[in-house]
Design a protein around this motif. Sequence first.
Motif, short mmCIF file in Angstrom:
data_model
loop_
_atom_site.label_atom_id
_atom_site.label_comp_id
_atom_site.label_asym_id
_atom_site.label_seq_id
_atom_site.Cartn_x
_atom_site.Cartn_y
_atom_site.Cartn_z
N MET A 1 0.67 -1.05 0.14
CA MET A 1 0.06 -0.25 -0.07
C MET A 1 0.37 1.35 -0.06
N SER A 2 0.98 2.26 -0.58
CA SER A 2 1.61 3.27 -0.96
C SER A 2 1.02 4.30 -0.21
N ASN A 5 -1.63 6.48 -1.76
CA ASN A 5 -3.12 5.61 -1.89
C ASN A 5 -3.71 5.39 -0.13
N THR A 36 -15.60 -0.25 -6.48
CA THR A 36 -13.95 0.78 -7.22
C THR A 36 -13.64 0.82 -5.29
N LYS A 39 -12.38 -0.61 -2.02
CA LYS A 39 -10.82 -0.64 -2.93
C LYS A 39 -10.37 0.22 -2.38
N LEU A 40 -10.59 2.01 -2.45
CA LEU A 40 -10.34 2.83 -2.52
C LEU A 40 -9.36 3.28 -1.26
N THR A 44 -6.58 0.01 -1.31
CA THR A 44 -5.64 -1.17 -1.86
C THR A 44 -6.09 -0.74 -3.36
N GLY A 45 -7.23 -0.15 -3.74
CA GLY A 45 -6.84 0.68 -4.86
C GLY A 45 -6.10 1.73 -5.79
N ASN A 46 -6.22 1.70 -7.13
CA ASN A 46 -5.51 2.56 -7.93
C ASN A 46 -5.98 4.22 -8.67
N PRO A 47 -6.44 4.65 -7.85
CA PRO A 47 -7.83 5.30 -8.43
C PRO A 47 -6.75 5.91 -9.51
N THR A 48 -8.50 6.33 -10.53
CA THR A 48 -7.09 7.34 -11.66
C THR A 48 -7.87 8.64 -11.46
#
Length: 209
Positions: A1-2, A5, A36, A39-40, A44-48
Motif C-alpha cells: 500500500m503506497s 493511497n 471500486t 478498494k479505494l 488497495t485501489g489505484n484511482p485514476t
Amino acid sequence: MSAGNTVVARNVRLLREQRGLSLAELARQAGLAKQTLSKLEQGTGNPTVDTLFSIAEALGVPVTRLVAEREQVMTVQRGDEVVWRQHGGYESRSLDHVYGSGVIENYLVRIGGERQGRPGQPGAVPASEPHPVGTLEHLYVISGRVRVGPADGPVELSAGDFVRYPGDRPHVYESLDGESLVHIVVSVPRVQPGTGGTNVARTHGGGQG
C-alpha cells in the motif's frame, strides 16, 4: 500500500462519514462501482484522476482535500486581499463552508491582556488539547494581532484575517499586541455508530480543550 493511497483512503472515508453517506450512496453519487470505492477506502485501489475528481465532486470538496495530508489543510484569508460581493443593499464576504452533520460551536474569545495576568501586554492561552478526529476550527480576527493554529505551525493574523485549520491536533492562541478578540467556529463531526461515543464535549466552553 503506497503512502499516497493511504492518504486518499483516509480522507475519502473521513469525508464520507462526516456527511453521513454509506459506501453505496457515495459510489452512486460519484458514478462508481461500490467495489471500486471500497478498494479505494481500504488503500488497495489505484484511482485514476477522473475517479478522484468524481469523488471530490460528490463530496463537494476540492480534489486537493482528497490527496493532501490533513495536517497540511490550512486555509488563510488576508483581510486586505479578499473580494466583497455586492448584493443590492449589502455586501458579503465568504469565509468558509462547513459540511456534514455534528456539532457546530460558535465562540468569541478574548486573548491576552489582563486575562493572562499581564495587563496591557501580549499573552497566550495554554495550548488546547486535540478535539475529536475530523474537527476543524474556523477563526476570524475581529481586533488585534494573533498567532494561532497548529502548535507546530501557527500563523500570524491581523484584524480582518481568517484561517481554517485542523482542530484534532494540539493548537495555540496567542495575542501579539495587548488584548485581541477573535470569533471561532468549531465543527465537530458526529459520533459514528459503534465508536462507543454518546456525546461531544464542548471544545472551548467548559468541556475538553
